[in-house]
Design a protein around this motif. Structure first.
Motif, mmCIF file in Angstrom:
data_model
loop_
_atom_site.group_PDB
_atom_site.id
_atom_site.type_symbol
_atom_site.label_atom_id
_atom_site.label_comp_id
_atom_site.label_asym_id
_atom_site.label_seq_id
_atom_site.Cartn_x
_atom_site.Cartn_y
_atom_site.Cartn_z
ATOM 1 N N ASN A 32 0.821 -1.207 0.000
ATOM 2 C CA ASN A 32 0.000 0.000 0.000
ATOM 3 C C ASN A 32 0.855 1.258 0.000
ATOM 4 O O ASN A 32 0.331 2.364 0.047
ATOM 5 C CB ASN A 32 -0.932 0.012 1.218
ATOM 6 N N ALA A 33 2.171 1.074 -0.026
ATOM 7 C CA ALA A 33 3.124 2.185 -0.054
ATOM 8 C C ALA A 33 4.415 1.678 -0.693
ATOM 9 O O ALA A 33 4.685 0.471 -0.693
ATOM 10 C CB ALA A 33 3.403 2.682 1.358
ATOM 11 N N ASN A 70 -2.030 -3.125 -5.736
ATOM 12 C CA ASN A 70 -2.654 -1.856 -5.364
ATOM 13 C C ASN A 70 -2.030 -0.645 -6.050
ATOM 14 O O ASN A 70 -2.439 0.479 -5.792
ATOM 15 C CB ASN A 70 -2.591 -1.665 -3.844
ATOM 16 N N CYS A 71 -1.046 -0.859 -6.911
ATOM 17 C CA CYS A 71 -0.409 0.273 -7.590
ATOM 18 C C CYS A 71 -1.227 0.683 -8.806
ATOM 19 O O CYS A 71 -1.645 -0.163 -9.601
ATOM 20 C CB CYS A 71 1.015 -0.079 -8.027
ATOM 21 N N LYS A 72 -1.430 1.976 -8.957
ATOM 22 C CA LYS A 72 -2.246 2.456 -10.074
ATOM 23 C C LYS A 72 -1.582 2.221 -11.421
ATOM 24 O O LYS A 72 -2.249 2.240 -12.447
ATOM 25 C CB LYS A 72 -2.591 3.929 -9.897
ATOM 26 N N GLU A 105 2.309 4.167 -6.634
ATOM 27 C CA GLU A 105 1.210 5.036 -6.205
ATOM 28 C C GLU A 105 -0.004 4.175 -5.961
ATOM 29 O O GLU A 105 -0.427 3.428 -6.845
ATOM 30 C CB GLU A 105 0.902 6.100 -7.266
ATOM 31 N N ASN A 106 -0.559 4.296 -4.768
ATOM 32 C CA ASN A 106 -1.742 3.523 -4.403
ATOM 33 C C ASN A 106 -2.921 3.964 -5.268
ATOM 34 O O ASN A 106 -3.079 5.130 -5.576
ATOM 35 C CB ASN A 106 -2.051 3.739 -2.935
ATOM 36 N N GLN A 107 -3.755 3.004 -5.639
ATOM 37 C CA GLN A 107 -4.941 3.318 -6.464
ATOM 38 C C GLN A 107 -5.920 4.200 -5.753
ATOM 39 O O GLN A 107 -6.084 4.218 -4.621
ATOM 40 C CB GLN A 107 -5.650 2.030 -6.876
#
Length: 107
Positions: A32-33, A70-72, A105-107
């Motif tokens: 998430n990061a 979770n990465c955009k 970058e988190n979605q």
């Protein structure tokens, strides 16, 4: 192909802040990061098996496979960012767990 820069200077694949591999794998499926990701292709230059890259030139544009769900920028486990940076969390990382995809970058 993605433009990649890398500041993990003790990676056997790093030459002039570029990777000498044709592709890399970013790890951290549930990240998430960025600090929860890693360069799974990291190879410690201090290992005895280090010189796998030989005289291969730095690659300024390469395939990035990514498991960070979770990465955009993750589309079907491939990175879609124009540029990513691989960063060392600590000054002298000696394992992939001390590396990260600084472009996460988190979605």
């Amino acid at each position: 192909m993605i433009n990649l820069s890398c500041d993990v200077m003790n990676c056997a694949n790093n030459k002039d802040r570029y990777c000498c591999r044709p592709e890399i794998q970013v790890g951290g499926r549930s990240a998430n990061a960025s600090r929860q990701t890693s360069c799974a292709s990291f190879s410690d230059a201090t290992d005895s098996a280090q010189n796998a890259v030989g005289t291969v030139l730095p690659n300024t544009s390469l395939e990035i496979y990514c498991e960070a769900e979770n990465c955009k920028y993750n589309i079907d486990e491939k990175c879609s960012a124009d540029h990513i940076g691989i960063h060392a969390e600590t000054a002298n990382p000696n394992s992939q767990s001390n590396t990260e995809c600084a472009s996460f970058e988190n979605q």
